[in-house]
Design a protein around this motif. Sequence first.
Motif, PDB file in Angstrom:
ATOM      1  N   LYS A 161      39.537  46.389  44.453  1.00  0.00           N
ATOM      2  CA  LYS A 161      40.418  47.060  43.366  1.00  0.00           C
ATOM      3  C   LYS A 161      39.946  48.661  43.156  1.00  0.00           C
ATOM      4  CE  LYS A 161      38.265  45.393  39.274  1.00  0.00           C
ATOM      5  NZ  LYS A 161      38.233  44.545  37.890  1.00  0.00           N
ATOM      6  N   ARG A 162      38.718  48.752  43.403  1.00  0.00           N
ATOM      7  CA  ARG A 162      38.309  50.287  43.329  1.00  0.00           C
ATOM      8  C   ARG A 162      37.706  50.766  44.599  1.00  0.00           C
ATOM      9  NH1 ARG A 162      37.056  51.781  37.690  1.00  0.00           N
ATOM     10  NH2 ARG A 162      37.244  50.246  36.334  1.00  0.00           N
ATOM     11  N   TYR A 163      38.005  52.043  44.904  1.00  0.00           N
ATOM     12  CA  TYR A 163      37.245  52.614  46.099  1.00  0.00           C
ATOM     13  C   TYR A 163      36.044  53.089  45.886  1.00  0.00           C
ATOM     14  CZ  TYR A 163      40.107  56.453  44.630  1.00  0.00           C
ATOM     15  OH  TYR A 163      40.598  57.591  43.921  1.00  0.00           O
ATOM     16  N   ALA A 164      35.456  53.488  44.630  1.00  0.00           N
ATOM     17  CA  ALA A 164      34.501  53.908  44.129  1.00  0.00           C
ATOM     18  C   ALA A 164      33.683  53.175  42.846  1.00  0.00           C
ATOM     19  CB  ALA A 164      34.492  55.460  43.904  1.00  0.00           C
ATOM     20  N   PRO A 165      32.566  53.012  42.581  1.00  0.00           N
ATOM     21  CA  PRO A 165      32.088  52.459  41.485  1.00  0.00           C
ATOM     22  C   PRO A 165      32.634  53.242  40.040  1.00  0.00           C
ATOM     23  CG  PRO A 165      30.275  53.137  43.015  1.00  0.00           C
ATOM     24  CD  PRO A 165      31.364  53.872  43.400  1.00  0.00           C
ATOM     25  N   PRO A 166      32.591  52.017  39.043  1.00  0.00           N
ATOM     26  CA  PRO A 166      33.186  52.693  37.938  1.00  0.00           C
ATOM     27  C   PRO A 166      32.079  53.447  37.208  1.00  0.00           C
ATOM     28  CG  PRO A 166      32.584  50.269  37.919  1.00  0.00           C
ATOM     29  CD  PRO A 166      32.459  50.876  39.243  1.00  0.00           C
ATOM     30  N   PRO A 167      32.867  54.464  36.362  1.00  0.00           N
ATOM     31  CA  PRO A 167      31.835  55.573  35.665  1.00  0.00           C
ATOM     32  C   PRO A 167      30.865  54.766  34.572  1.00  0.00           C
ATOM     33  CG  PRO A 167      34.171  55.543  34.897  1.00  0.00           C
ATOM     34  CD  PRO A 167      34.203  54.592  36.062  1.00  0.00           C
ATOM     35  N   ASP A 168      31.193  53.850  34.230  1.00  0.00           N
ATOM     36  CA  ASP A 168      30.446  53.135  33.177  1.00  0.00           C
ATOM     37  C   ASP A 168      29.448  52.010  33.763  1.00  0.00           C
ATOM     38  OD1 ASP A 168      32.310  51.384  33.825  1.00  0.00           O
ATOM     39  OD2 ASP A 168      32.960  50.860  31.796  1.00  0.00           O
ATOM     40  N   THR A 169      29.195  52.168  34.836  1.00  0.00           N
ATOM     41  CA  THR A 169      28.231  51.349  35.652  1.00  0.00           C
ATOM     42  C   THR A 169      26.820  51.281  34.964  1.00  0.00           C
ATOM     43  OG1 THR A 169      29.478  51.376  37.725  1.00  0.00           O
ATOM     44  CG2 THR A 169      27.166  50.519  37.834  1.00  0.00           C
ATOM     45  N   LYS A 170      26.323  49.977  34.824  1.00  0.00           N
ATOM     46  CA  LYS A 170      24.985  49.808  34.066  1.00  0.00           C
ATOM     47  C   LYS A 170      24.210  49.225  35.053  1.00  0.00           C
ATOM     48  CE  LYS A 170      26.525  50.113  29.398  1.00  0.00           C
ATOM     49  NZ  LYS A 170      26.454  49.406  27.872  1.00  0.00           N
ATOM     50  N   ASP A 171      24.596  47.877  35.513  1.00  0.00           N
ATOM     51  CA  ASP A 171      23.823  46.923  36.354  1.00  0.00           C
ATOM     52  C   ASP A 171      24.448  46.866  37.631  1.00  0.00           C
ATOM     53  OD1 ASP A 171      21.880  46.295  34.274  1.00  0.00           O
ATOM     54  OD2 ASP A 171      23.331  45.222  33.440  1.00  0.00           O
ATOM     55  N   PHE A 172      25.774  46.494  37.710  1.00  0.00           N
ATOM     56  CA  PHE A 172      26.326  46.381  39.144  1.00  0.00           C
ATOM     57  C   PHE A 172      27.821  47.266  39.227  1.00  0.00           C
ATOM     58  CE2 PHE A 172      23.335  42.774  39.046  1.00  0.00           C
ATOM     59  CZ  PHE A 172      22.844  42.911  40.481  1.00  0.00           C
ATOM     60  N   GLY A 173      27.990  47.747  40.077  1.00  0.00           N
ATOM     61  CA  GLY A 173      29.502  48.326  40.358  1.00  0.00           C
ATOM     62  C   GLY A 173      30.433  47.510  40.562  1.00  0.00           C
ATOM     63  N   TYR A 174      31.155  46.870  39.514  1.00  0.00           N
ATOM     64  CA  TYR A 174      32.030  45.726  39.822  1.00  0.00           C
ATOM     65  C   TYR A 174      33.360  46.364  40.460  1.00  0.00           C
ATOM     66  CZ  TYR A 174      34.255  41.129  39.162  1.00  0.00           C
ATOM     67  OH  TYR A 174      34.666  40.041  39.389  1.00  0.00           O
ATOM     68  N   VAL A 175      33.576  46.168  41.480  1.00  0.00           N
ATOM     69  CA  VAL A 175      34.665  46.818  42.443  1.00  0.00           C
ATOM     70  C   VAL A 175      35.770  45.892  43.092  1.00  0.00           C
ATOM     71  CG1 VAL A 175      33.247  49.061  42.883  1.00  0.00           C
ATOM     72  CG2 VAL A 175      33.432  47.097  44.567  1.00  0.00           C
ATOM     73  N   HIS A 176      35.554  44.653  42.676  1.00  0.00           N
ATOM     74  CA  HIS A 176      36.643  43.808  43.413  1.00  0.00           C
ATOM     75  C   HIS A 176      36.919  42.653  42.389  1.00  0.00           C
ATOM     76  CE1 HIS A 176      33.284  40.691  43.300  1.00  0.00           C
ATOM     77  NE2 HIS A 176      34.265  39.649  43.704  1.00  0.00           N
ATOM     78  N   ASP A 177      38.276  42.072  42.555  1.00  0.00           N
ATOM     79  CA  ASP A 177      38.895  40.970  41.888  1.00  0.00           C
ATOM     80  C   ASP A 177      38.577  39.939  42.879  1.00  0.00           C
ATOM     81  OD1 ASP A 177      39.097  42.101  39.177  1.00  0.00           O
ATOM     82  OD2 ASP A 177      41.474  42.448  39.542  1.00  0.00           O
ATOM     83  N   VAL A 178      39.133  38.741  42.394  1.00  0.00           N
ATOM     84  CA  VAL A 178      39.017  37.338  43.160  1.00  0.00           C
ATOM     85  C   VAL A 178      40.424  37.007  43.211  1.00  0.00           C
ATOM     86  CG1 VAL A 178      38.447  34.954  43.447  1.00  0.00           C
ATOM     87  CG2 VAL A 178      36.756  36.883  42.682  1.00  0.00           C
ATOM     88  N   ILE A 179      41.036  36.683  44.274  1.00  0.00           N
ATOM     89  CA  ILE A 179      42.415  36.039  44.403  1.00  0.00           C
ATOM     90  C   ILE A 179      42.031  34.409  44.829  1.00  0.00           C
ATOM     91  CG2 ILE A 179      44.587  35.953  45.428  1.00  0.00           C
ATOM     92  CD1 ILE A 179      44.129  39.027  46.175  1.00  0.00           C
ATOM     93  N   LEU A 180      42.375  33.554  44.181  1.00  0.00           N
ATOM     94  CA  LEU A 180      42.098  32.058  44.437  1.00  0.00           C
ATOM     95  C   LEU A 180      43.649  31.828  45.067  1.00  0.00           C
ATOM     96  CD1 LEU A 180      40.435  30.697  41.399  1.00  0.00           C
ATOM     97  CD2 LEU A 180      39.303  31.379  43.380  1.00  0.00           C
ATOM     98  N   VAL A 181      43.204  30.988  46.406  1.00  0.00           N
ATOM     99  CA  VAL A 181      44.469  30.669  46.880  1.00  0.00           C
ATOM    100  C   VAL A 181      44.421  28.963  47.268  1.00  0.00           C
ATOM    101  CG1 VAL A 181      45.749  31.089  49.123  1.00  0.00           C
ATOM    102  CG2 VAL A 181      44.322  32.870  48.198  1.00  0.00           C
ATOM    103  N   TYR A 182      45.413  28.367  46.870  1.00  0.00           N
ATOM    104  CA  TYR A 182      45.781  26.923  47.122  1.00  0.00           C
ATOM    105  C   TYR A 182      46.947  26.716  47.785  1.00  0.00           C
ATOM    106  CZ  TYR A 182      41.661  25.751  44.106  1.00  0.00           C
ATOM    107  OH  TYR A 182      40.417  25.731  43.474  1.00  0.00           O
ATOM    108  N   ARG A 183      47.022  25.790  48.394  1.00  0.00           N
ATOM    109  CA  ARG A 183      48.460  25.278  49.013  1.00  0.00           C
ATOM    110  C   ARG A 183      48.898  23.967  48.498  1.00  0.00           C
ATOM    111  NH1 ARG A 183      45.524  22.303  54.716  1.00  0.00           N
ATOM    112  NH2 ARG A 183      44.449  20.641  53.400  1.00  0.00           N
ATOM    113  N   LYS A 184      50.073  23.451  48.523  1.00  0.00           N
ATOM    114  CA  LYS A 184      50.582  22.445  47.847  1.00  0.00           C
ATOM    115  C   LYS A 184      50.217  21.033  48.656  1.00  0.00           C
ATOM    116  CE  LYS A 184      53.392  19.713  45.010  1.00  0.00           C
ATOM    117  NZ  LYS A 184      54.527  20.157  44.974  1.00  0.00           N
ATOM    118  N   SER A 185      50.094  21.355  49.927  1.00  0.00           N
ATOM    119  CA  SER A 185      49.886  20.280  50.822  1.00  0.00           C
ATOM    120  C   SER A 185      49.324  20.760  52.166  1.00  0.00           C
ATOM    121  CB  SER A 185      51.112  19.360  51.159  1.00  0.00           C
ATOM    122  OG  SER A 185      52.024  19.580  51.664  1.00  0.00           O
ATOM    123  N   ALA A 186      49.122  19.915  53.147  1.00  0.00           N
ATOM    124  CA  ALA A 186      48.909  20.627  54.657  1.00  0.00           C
ATOM    125  C   ALA A 186      49.843  21.014  55.239  1.00  0.00           C
ATOM    126  CB  ALA A 186      48.170  19.379  55.457  1.00  0.00           C
ATOM    127  N   ALA A 187      51.192  20.798  54.750  1.00  0.00           N
ATOM    128  CA  ALA A 187      52.335  21.263  55.237  1.00  0.00           C
ATOM    129  C   ALA A 187      52.393  22.818  55.294  1.00  0.00           C
ATOM    130  CB  ALA A 187      53.392  20.782  54.543  1.00  0.00           C
TER     131      ALA A 187
END
Length: 511
Positions: free
Chosen positions: A143-169
């Motif tokens: 979600k970011r292409y550079a570290p955030p300016p307020d970085t202290k420990d880790f530069g958090y630059v991504h979000d997670v997208i959880l993907v589920y299906r309804k069934s094997a179809a």
Amino acid sequence: MPFLDWVNKNQAQETTREVPYHLLKQASVHGDVSGTNADNLLIQGDNLLALKALIPFYAGRVKCIFIDPPYNTQSAFEHYDDKLEHSQWLSMMYPRLVLLRELLAEDGSIWVTIDDNEAHYLKVLMDEIFGRKNFLCAIAWEKRYAPPPDTKDFGYVHDVILVYRKSAAFKRNLLPATDEQASRYKNPDQDPRGPWKPENYTCRFTAEERPNLFYPIRQPNTGEEVWPKKTRVWAMSRESHLRNEAEGRIWWGAKGTNSVPSLKNFFSGVAQGMMPMSIWKHGLAGHNQDGKKEALALHGDAPFSTPKPEKLIWVILHIATQAGDLILDSFLGSGTTAAVAHKMGRSYIGIEMGEHARTHCLPRMQKVIEGEQGGISAAVEWQGGGGFRFCTLGEPAFDEHGRISTDIKFATLAAYVWHLETGEPGQQVFDKPLLGVHNGAAYYLLYNDILGDRRPAGGNVLTHAVLQAINEIFPHDGPKVVYGEMSRIGASRLAAEGITFKQIPYDVRMR
């Protein structure tokens, strides 16, 4: 399988059944809502109530759900309460996910963006609701292409997208190759099959682990036998190698003297589509700054706080849907999902609760119809057109005493009863007492004087005369379920006719 527990989980599980059923009220129509645009809805109202209202009509019909719920980051957002206590957040999400699952088609999928504040808890929660076997991927979106300016420990630059299906179809689509990917393919030997790039001809197994992959091959220019290293054998069997050799897919370097071959991987095959990967760089799916720039262009000085870029939704819908499929976003935000779905020729339902449903979503979708050129418009050659309905939530369908609201029309209650009995969405036209036949049983509804008889003992009451009319006009040789205000036919006659009578409103319940 482990389950997640939290304070008031039992109450959250009960909430799904206790949510009152509300009517959807059409407030306005924008553009052309005929044909494929008929299902395009923008709904203002609490998404839990709105999802419940959609169930009778859309259960099992939604091909793809995308939601971007509050991240519970303990920070204040203008348009959302994003400072919920942890168990409250879980209790908020649980009933909504349950209803979303009921709306999802058997071959559908759900995509949820989240960050590390709740991602791992949400994963376990969705395992419980959708089934752990239906988990497909946890995508890391840059979600970011550079570290955030307020970085202290880790530069958090991504979000997670959880993907589920309804069934094997569920079956995913391939992604089109990007210009950056295409640039990796060259044609140094002028192969008539077009550009290609060299792929490694060995793999990380030892000769002891894969003896069938440890064999000599002939270097055609020197005539020498070439063996792989014992710690890194050939990537394919001898039979596959001979086939590659016959097809001219082996590259021994520009001068033909390399000691280890490469495999030609032609762009013609890649051009048909690329497998979706678990890491999405911002070049593929955009980033937060893209979303903010799009929001500024659309809304001027009053942009939405945390919009997702259109490119991100484009990637998701490309993988998960085809043209004409129905998309749902119950945390619509500034309207990005609806806008992208509209431009991509998908049907959609977007739900947003606050006033910004009118101040952000509605004007944005009007601009989409007019042909605005932001976001993915150029990529999909969007020129405008189509339409949607803007709806609000009306009064509850049932009052505190269980009586049906006088605002409910026959077709609405018919869809409700049909789904209650069959679990299927009410897609047929409901304009007669016979709602349909399901698994050999016929379902009838006597309501709103559907037979044209306004006498108290007439059209809404199952009398001998009404039964005779039903048997003559809408015959069915099998069991029948009849909903009505009252029955004046004895139990023995009902049994002889194969009728199960259910009284309105007392026997009208939610699934």
